[in-house]
Write a protein that holds these residues in place. Structure first.
Motif, PDB file in Angstrom:
ATOM      1  N   PRO A 121      16.966  85.012   9.835  1.00 47.51           N
ATOM      2  CA  PRO A 121      18.405  85.151  10.095  1.00 47.51           C
ATOM      3  C   PRO A 121      18.701  85.044  11.590  1.00 47.51           C
ATOM      4  O   PRO A 121      17.868  85.361  12.429  1.00 47.51           O
ATOM      5  N   PHE A 122      19.895  84.598  11.905  1.00 43.04           N
ATOM      6  CA  PHE A 122      20.295  84.422  13.303  1.00 43.04           C
ATOM      7  C   PHE A 122      21.794  84.624  13.381  1.00 43.04           C
ATOM      8  O   PHE A 122      22.543  84.145  12.526  1.00 43.04           O
ATOM      9  N   LYS A 123      22.245  85.329  14.412  1.00 45.95           N
ATOM     10  CA  LYS A 123      23.680  85.573  14.594  1.00 45.95           C
ATOM     11  C   LYS A 123      24.200  84.700  15.727  1.00 45.95           C
ATOM     12  O   LYS A 123      23.595  84.652  16.798  1.00 45.95           O
ATOM     13  N   ILE A 124      25.308  84.003  15.494  1.00 44.68           N
ATOM     14  CA  ILE A 124      25.901  83.147  16.507  1.00 44.68           C
ATOM     15  C   ILE A 124      26.546  84.031  17.576  1.00 44.68           C
ATOM     16  O   ILE A 124      27.519  84.751  17.305  1.00 44.68           O
ATOM     17  N   PRO A 125      26.023  84.003  18.814  1.00 44.26           N
ATOM     18  CA  PRO A 125      26.505  84.935  19.838  1.00 44.26           C
ATOM     19  C   PRO A 125      27.649  84.392  20.691  1.00 44.26           C
ATOM     20  O   PRO A 125      28.318  85.168  21.373  1.00 44.26           O
ATOM     21  N   ASP A 137      29.220  84.228  12.936  1.00 39.81           N
ATOM     22  CA  ASP A 137      28.536  83.642  11.783  1.00 39.81           C
ATOM     23  C   ASP A 137      27.093  84.136  11.732  1.00 39.81           C
ATOM     24  O   ASP A 137      26.385  84.137  12.748  1.00 39.81           O
ATOM     25  N   LEU A 138      26.660  84.550  10.561  1.00 44.73           N
ATOM     26  CA  LEU A 138      25.258  84.918  10.344  1.00 44.73           C
ATOM     27  C   LEU A 138      24.622  83.767   9.570  1.00 44.73           C
ATOM     28  O   LEU A 138      25.041  83.468   8.456  1.00 44.73           O
ATOM     29  N   ILE A 139      23.639  83.128  10.166  1.00 42.54           N
ATOM     30  CA  ILE A 139      23.083  81.911   9.583  1.00 42.54           C
ATOM     31  C   ILE A 139      21.622  82.100   9.206  1.00 42.54           C
ATOM     32  O   ILE A 139      20.959  83.047   9.642  1.00 42.54           O
ATOM     33  N   LEU A 140      21.127  81.184   8.376  1.00 39.43           N
ATOM     34  CA  LEU A 140      19.719  81.139   8.027  1.00 39.43           C
ATOM     35  C   LEU A 140      19.072  79.951   8.717  1.00 39.43           C
ATOM     36  O   LEU A 140      19.667  78.870   8.810  1.00 39.43           O
ATOM     37  N   VAL A 141      17.836  80.160   9.183  1.00 37.68           N
ATOM     38  CA  VAL A 141      17.070  79.115   9.851  1.00 37.68           C
ATOM     39  C   VAL A 141      15.842  78.802   9.011  1.00 37.68           C
ATOM     40  O   VAL A 141      15.078  79.706   8.653  1.00 37.68           O
ATOM     41  N   ASN A 142      15.673  77.545   8.655  1.00 36.96           N
ATOM     42  CA  ASN A 142      14.506  77.093   7.888  1.00 36.96           C
ATOM     43  C   ASN A 142      13.314  77.001   8.830  1.00 36.96           C
ATOM     44  O   ASN A 142      13.284  76.156   9.729  1.00 36.96           O
ATOM     45  N   LYS A 143      12.307  77.871   8.626  1.00 36.24           N
ATOM     46  CA  LYS A 143      11.182  77.938   9.563  1.00 36.24           C
ATOM     47  C   LYS A 143      10.098  76.909   9.277  1.00 36.24           C
ATOM     48  O   LYS A 143       9.264  76.635  10.141  1.00 36.24           O
ATOM     49  N   PHE A 144      10.083  76.334   8.063  1.00 36.81           N
ATOM     50  CA  PHE A 144       8.998  75.418   7.711  1.00 36.81           C
ATOM     51  C   PHE A 144       9.413  73.949   7.720  1.00 36.81           C
ATOM     52  O   PHE A 144       8.592  73.067   7.525  1.00 36.81           O
ATOM     53  N   HIS A 145      10.715  73.685   7.961  1.00 34.90           N
ATOM     54  CA  HIS A 145      11.198  72.305   7.902  1.00 34.90           C
ATOM     55  C   HIS A 145      10.492  71.418   8.927  1.00 34.90           C
ATOM     56  O   HIS A 145      10.175  70.259   8.651  1.00 34.90           O
ATOM     57  N   TYR A 146      10.239  71.953  10.107  1.00 30.51           N
ATOM     58  CA  TYR A 146       9.579  71.177  11.162  1.00 30.51           C
ATOM     59  C   TYR A 146       8.079  71.464  11.258  1.00 30.51           C
ATOM     60  O   TYR A 146       7.425  71.028  12.202  1.00 30.51           O
ATOM     61  N   PHE A 307      22.578  77.133   6.969  1.00 40.51           N
ATOM     62  CA  PHE A 307      23.424  77.862   6.014  1.00 40.51           C
ATOM     63  C   PHE A 307      24.036  79.091   6.678  1.00 40.51           C
ATOM     64  O   PHE A 307      23.337  79.846   7.368  1.00 40.51           O
ATOM     65  N   VAL A 308      25.346  79.272   6.482  1.00 44.83           N
ATOM     66  CA  VAL A 308      26.022  80.511   6.889  1.00 44.83           C
ATOM     67  C   VAL A 308      25.991  81.456   5.694  1.00 44.83           C
ATOM     68  O   VAL A 308      26.601  81.169   4.658  1.00 44.83           O
ATOM     69  N   TRP A 309      25.241  82.547   5.836  1.00 47.24           N
ATOM     70  CA  TRP A 309      25.132  83.452   4.692  1.00 47.24           C
ATOM     71  C   TRP A 309      26.130  84.608   4.748  1.00 47.24           C
ATOM     72  O   TRP A 309      26.366  85.292   3.748  1.00 47.24           O
ATOM     73  N   MET A 310      26.750  84.819   5.919  1.00 47.48           N
ATOM     74  CA  MET A 310      27.768  85.870   5.989  1.00 47.48           C
ATOM     75  C   MET A 310      28.560  85.745   7.283  1.00 47.48           C
ATOM     76  O   MET A 310      28.025  85.368   8.329  1.00 47.48           O
ATOM     77  N   ASN A 311      29.854  86.034   7.187  1.00 45.58           N
ATOM     78  CA  ASN A 311      30.705  86.283   8.342  1.00 45.58           C
ATOM     79  C   ASN A 311      31.650  87.385   7.898  1.00 45.58           C
ATOM     80  O   ASN A 311      32.526  87.147   7.060  1.00 45.58           O
ATOM     81  N   PHE A 312      31.456  88.584   8.419  1.00 46.52           N
ATOM     82  CA  PHE A 312      32.197  89.744   7.913  1.00 46.52           C
ATOM     83  C   PHE A 312      33.692  89.641   8.187  1.00 46.52           C
ATOM     84  O   PHE A 312      34.481  90.301   7.526  1.00 46.52           O
ATOM     85  N   GLY A 313      34.083  88.809   9.144  1.00 43.57           N
ATOM     86  CA  GLY A 313      35.497  88.633   9.414  1.00 43.57           C
ATOM     87  C   GLY A 313      36.139  87.511   8.636  1.00 43.57           C
ATOM     88  O   GLY A 313      37.365  87.398   8.594  1.00 43.57           O
ATOM     89  N   ASN A 314      35.314  86.659   8.004  1.00 41.31           N
ATOM     90  CA  ASN A 314      35.839  85.509   7.270  1.00 41.31           C
ATOM     91  C   ASN A 314      34.831  85.085   6.216  1.00 41.31           C
ATOM     92  O   ASN A 314      33.929  84.298   6.477  1.00 41.31           O
ATOM     93  N   LEU A 315      34.977  85.603   5.018  1.00 38.22           N
ATOM     94  CA  LEU A 315      34.021  85.319   3.949  1.00 38.22           C
ATOM     95  C   LEU A 315      34.050  83.840   3.532  1.00 38.22           C
ATOM     96  O   LEU A 315      33.096  83.343   2.947  1.00 38.22           O
ATOM     97  N   GLY A 316      35.125  83.149   3.859  1.00 36.85           N
ATOM     98  CA  GLY A 316      35.204  81.733   3.541  1.00 36.85           C
ATOM     99  C   GLY A 316      34.230  80.877   4.341  1.00 36.85           C
ATOM    100  O   GLY A 316      34.051  79.704   4.040  1.00 36.85           O
ATOM    101  N   ARG A 317      33.617  81.460   5.356  1.00 31.78           N
ATOM    102  CA  ARG A 317      32.655  80.734   6.173  1.00 31.78           C
ATOM    103  C   ARG A 317      31.326  80.548   5.458  1.00 31.78           C
ATOM    104  O   ARG A 317      30.513  79.709   5.857  1.00 31.78           O
TER     105      ARG A 317
END
Length: 322
Positions: A121-125, A137-146, A307-317
């Protein structure tokens, strides 16, 4: 052992507290690795030493009680007061310092493996990736893609896909590898990339740009011209302020391969060295990226954001993005 455990929890609290207060930059990957090793040591000690010792003590108590009852029975005493079951259960009970260490090992191990080799997981700062990614935005990072990399030291063991034009990647900031950055891959090794007069060109070919109208940034409460850009097979939106100057000044920390870039009043042109990538933010005039501090080495890449898995201020994200 209980005193040692208290000391370890105290050290953890100090580390996390200093990290939260901003006294130092924490390394969550290293912290998780250390916690996995420490709880593994407790788990092994519990499995092969402490648990067998408790079981042996409980068995001794049961045997002694049975012997006492047998001795009393030979003397004609059939009714014997006392029940050792409660004492036996107390002997078998795991002490708190093992419950909070060895007991947590399976959970910490699963988190460590998932985060190190699958998804992180990673948070957009900041707003450097607006409009693709927003602050919070709280996003997911694929660690094995590369490729598969060793945790903490980030050494690649198994190669997989190479980054391509348009990928959004998380990487360790070359100026300070303790910090993670997120940007879009603009140019690959061997490419000549130019950002002149706010227009991007790769290998002498201007990148297609289409106007989409204005974008309203709720955080800054301002409108900015929005465009759609095509990088390879990926189309994405970006923001550009046409009236801003294109003069970029490299940071003093940009030393390695600095000679591969040429700066002018129009912008910057760079030849991307082998094993490195040129990255930029989608919020082109509000992003500190390769134009300022240089190229991203392949060994600094953490993974591909997708992937954006959560944004507590905007669930549509919530959802995938390009």
């Amino acid at each position: 052992m209980s005193a040692l455990t208290v000391a370890l929890f105290g050290a953890l609290a100090i580390y996390l507290g200093g990290w939260y207060a901003g006294y130092w930059i924490g390394n969550f990957s290293l912290l998780l690795f250390v916690m996995t090793v420490v709880t593994l040591a407790y788990w092994l000690a519990e499995r092969f030493r402490f648990a067998p010792a408790r079981a042996a003590a409980a068995q001794t108590l049961t045997s002694q009680d049975a012997q006492r009852r047998a001795d009393l029975a030979r003397m004609g005493i059939d009714k014997v007061d006392g029940d050792v079951e409660a004492a036996r259960q107390q002997l078998l009970t795991q002490p708190w310092w093992l419950d909070w260490t060895a007991g947590l090992f399976p959970v910490i191990l699963i988190v460590f493996l998932l985060r190190s080799f699958l998804f992180e997981p990673f948070k957009i700062p900041s707003g450097s990736m607006i409009p693709t990614l927003l602050v919070g935005d709280l996003i997911l990072v694929n660690k094995f893609h590369y490729g598969i990399r060793l945790p903490v030291i980030n050494t690649k063991l198994i190669a997989n896909n190479d980054p391509k034009h348009g990928d959004v990647i998380v990487f360790r900031y070359p100026v300070d590898p303790r910090i993670d950055y997120i940007k879009r891959v603009v140019a690959l090794p061997g490419d000549e990339v130019a950002y002149l007069n706010q227009r991007l060109s790769i290998n002498g070919k201007p990148v297609e740009l289409k106007a989409l109208g204005d974008f309203y940034d709720e955080d800054s409460m301002r409108y900015a011209p929005r465009f759609r850009e095509g990088l390879g097979t990926i189309e994405h939106d970006l923001l550009v302020q046409p009236n801003l100057p294109s003069l970029f000044r490299p940071l003093e920390s940009f030393q390695r391969f600095r000679d591969q870039c040429r700066y002018s009043a129009e912008g910057v042109t760079c030849k991307v060295p082998a094993g490195h990538y040129f990255v930029m933010g989608d919020n082109r005039d509000n992003s500190q990226d390769s134009r300022f501090w240089g190229f991203v080495p392949d060994e600094n890449i953490v993974g591909r954001a997708f992937f954006v898995w959560m944004n507590f201020g905007n669930l549509g994200r919530i959802g995938s993005f390009q």
